[in-house]
Design an enzyme around this catalytic site. Structure first.
Site, PDB file in Angstrom:
ATOM      1  N   ASP A 159      98.093  15.506  93.001  1.00  0.00           N
ATOM      2  CA  ASP A 159      98.811  14.440  93.697  1.00  0.00           C
ATOM      3  C   ASP A 159      99.821  13.713  92.816  1.00  0.00           C
ATOM      4  OD1 ASP A 159      97.118  13.091  92.034  1.00  0.00           O
ATOM      5  OD2 ASP A 159      95.924  12.143  93.613  1.00  0.00           O
ATOM      6  N   ASP A 176     100.977  16.621  87.684  1.00  0.00           N
ATOM      7  CA  ASP A 176     100.305  17.823  88.200  1.00  0.00           C
ATOM      8  C   ASP A 176     101.293  18.927  88.573  1.00  0.00           C
ATOM      9  OD1 ASP A 176      97.696  16.817  88.018  1.00  0.00           O
ATOM     10  OD2 ASP A 176      97.888  15.756  89.919  1.00  0.00           O
ATOM     11  N   ASP A 203      91.001  18.085  92.425  1.00  0.00           N
ATOM     12  CA  ASP A 203      90.853  16.725  91.903  1.00  0.00           C
ATOM     13  C   ASP A 203      89.592  16.106  92.486  1.00  0.00           C
ATOM     14  OD1 ASP A 203      93.201  16.815  90.469  1.00  0.00           O
ATOM     15  OD2 ASP A 203      94.413  16.061  92.113  1.00  0.00           O
TER      16      ASP A 203
END
Length: 601
Positions: free
Chosen positions: A328, A332, A20
């Site tokens: 997070d 996901d 990310d």
């Protein structure tokens, strides 16, 4: 925090890390640094030049279309505390401190009729509100700038005038968005419209979805989220280790490029990285063949959804990559489960993400991901060291006892002695080799990959050389030791046992480095290794000298101890010479499979 122990070893073989951006590569501490009303740039100190009407609309769009909150600090009447996501806190802080927004007053003046929460697909959030004073109904949208601007047919200037959004104006808005993105700013747009009476009569608009057409553009804000200190070095270390870094973000392509370049994922000269940047929608719409062909070239995926992230992980795994994924959010979880190693964030991560992961990064920092990679390589390498060491012990013991049993009808190493060897080699030996720490040479190697054998050609070379030497020495002692050293059979058997154990102790030093010739480098840093070697030697002396009846041994004099140590110490120069021999990288057993296939054909 390691949730699944096997993930450490797997991380050592990782070939690709999908990471990310927000909070992992960046600090996730956002501040508003640029502000536009319509197409006009407004300096932070010049907010008084904006009309009261436009300010009021910004107060509504920020104060009512948010998941955050504003609290007055108990320490001081003039200070505030903000809650919510980093983006929400940054916008609320800017509106309160720079635009003099009174959130409580805004809430008192309006009733909220319907809320469209932000999601990763739409990249925007909306709210439908009713003015308590005059009964008018208003709609506000906030979100990704390019998506909000597409909904607008007009825009406000700083005086509060409504102007049509012509093609030239749209080009100007695109230039503003791209300019902020090129400066690594996340661009958020605000849009407003007053719902007409005809629309008010439509039940769907009143109690269903917030309308999404014919809006008036209020303006843009640019939020700065600086890169974490040390993240560029961590990315460089991973790339030097042969690991591909792919950044997957929901930001637009220009912001994604700027951050990726700043972090070292992309080159400043983007021509070098042709085809390295893609948007999630484009990736999603590729054919299976085109997606599989392009997936390895991609370094940045912008405007991506959780499904795009999952799709990339699946493609990479089909290509044979060992994939690590950071995540997070709850969305996901599928990608974290699909990956070979799932890395969730300890601070911003949801419980669902943590439960779906193998390792939790407690500080949400990409540098820690690089540390996991380094220690994963170390764990894998230490396993290889112990396997090489243990196979050497077992091959030598098996051959010696087998040859002696077939030729003489008895074995030189008794059951108790073999159990002793296995006890000290399996426990103390494993502990000694498992405590080696990562080295810079280790991180510079290429990743092992999914199909590479655990026992490499280098390991076969090392263990066979040491095993053959030990077999030669011990068989010589077995058949000629009594006459060479003029001792009885019991003393000769003790010499064989003592030499065999000491050979393993000295060979532990060789096993510390599979390829480096200097096996003593950095040994002073590993005090536990030296302590274990010392304990092993003391226990062996006790076994030979004081537990004669239990171990079936005979006491040895100083000269005999010197002979045993001399034979064992010879393993060091042998290990040095053997490492001068180069071996092919291709696994040795692959040649056998190739020959078998050729024979069958």
């Amino acid at each position: 925090m390691v949730r699944k122990l096997s993930a450490c070893e797997t991380m050592g073989s990782a070939t690709t890390i999908c990471t990310d951006k927000t909070g992992t590569l960046t600090l996730n501490k956002m501040t508003v640094t640029k502000f536009f009303v319509g197409k006009e740039h407004i300096k932070a100190e010049s907010n008084t030049s904006i009309s009261a009407k436009v300010l009021e609309l910004f107060h509504q769009g920020v104060g009512l279309n948010t998941t955050g909150s504003v609290f007055k600090s108990t320490d001081s009447c003039s200070s505030f505390e903000f809650s919510g996501s980093p983006t929400e806190k940054a916008i609320l802080s800017w509106a309160v401190l720079k635009l003099n927004m009174d959130m409580d007053q805004v809430k008192r003046n309006f009733d909220i009729l319907h809320v469209e929460t932000f999601n990763s697909e739409k990249k925007k959030s909306g709210v439908l509100i009713k003015n308590i004073t005059d009964g008018t109904i208003h709609a506000h949208w906030k979100g990704a700038a390019e998506m909000i601007s597409r909904m607008c047919s007009h825009y406000y200037d700083r005086e509060g005038n409504i102007k049509p959004l012509e093609e030239s104006d749209k080009v100007e808005c695109d230039r503003i968005i791209e300019g902020m993105a090129a400066s690594s700013l996340r661009c958020i747009a605000f849009a407003h419209k007053q719902v007409t009476k005809a629309e008010q009569e439509d039940h769907e608009h009143m109690h269903g979805n917030v309308p999404e057409n014919s809006f008036i553009l209020l303006g843009f804000v640019g939020l700065k989220d600086p890169c974490r200190p040390g993240v560029k070095k961590a990315v460089e270390d991973c790339q030097n280790a042969g690991v591909n870094i792919k950044m997957i973000t929901g930001d637009n392509v220009f912001t994604a490029k700027a951050i990726a370049t700043e972090c070292g994922i992309l080159h400043p000269n983007l021509e070098v990285d042709e085809g390295a940047v893609i948007e999630g929608e484009e990736f999603r719409n590729l054919t299976d063949e085109a997606r599989m062909e392009r997936v390895e070239k991609i370094r940045v995926m912008a405007r991506s959804s959780p499904f795009d992230k999952l799709l990339m992980v699946q493609c990479l795994r089909k290509k044979g990559h060992v994939v690590a994924v950071t995540g997070d959010g709850t969305n996901d979880a599928p990608a974290l489960k699909e990956a070979d190693i799932g890395l969730s964030m300890g601070i911003q991560g949801t419980e669902v993400a943590k439960e779906s992961s193998d390792i939790v990064i407690l500080d949400d920092n990409f540098s820690s991901v690089a540390t996991v990679l380094k220690w994963g390589r170390c764990v894998y390498n230490n396993i290889q060291k112990f396997i090489q060491f243990q196979l050497t012990v077992n091959v030598a013991a098996l051959v010696i006892n087998f040859v002696a049993a077939v030729s003489a009808g008895e074995v030189p190493l008794t059951a108790v002695q073999l159990l002793w060897v296995n006890l000290i080699m399996d426990t103390l030996g494993a502990l000694a080799l498992a405590t080696e720490k990562p080295t810079e040479e280790l991180i510079k190697k290429k990743p092992v990959g999914r199909t590479a054998p655990l026992i490499t050609n280098v390991m076969w070379r090392n263990l066979m050389a040491q095993a053959l030497y030990q077999i030669a020495v011990l068989l010589t002692l077995q058949f000629k030791g009594e006459s060479i050293f003029d001792v009885n059979k019991k003393v000769n058997d003790t010499l064989i046992f003592n030499t065999f154990v000491l050979c393993q102790v000295f060979n532990e030093f060789n096993a510390r480095n599979l390829e480096k010739k200097n096996v003593f480098e950095g040994i002073h840093k590993n005090k536990l290794f030296m302590a274990i070697i010392g304990i092993t030697l003391v226990l062996q002396v006790v076994m030979v000298e004081f537990l004669k009846k239990f171990a079936n041994t005979e006491r040895l004099n100083w000269g005999q101890w010197g002979i045993c140590i001399g034979f064992a110490a010879a393993s060091w120069p042998i290990g040095w010479l053997v490492k001068c021999i180069t071996v092919p990288e291709r696994p040795i057993f692959s040649y056998l499979r190739l020959n078998k296939r050729c024979y069958n054909e």
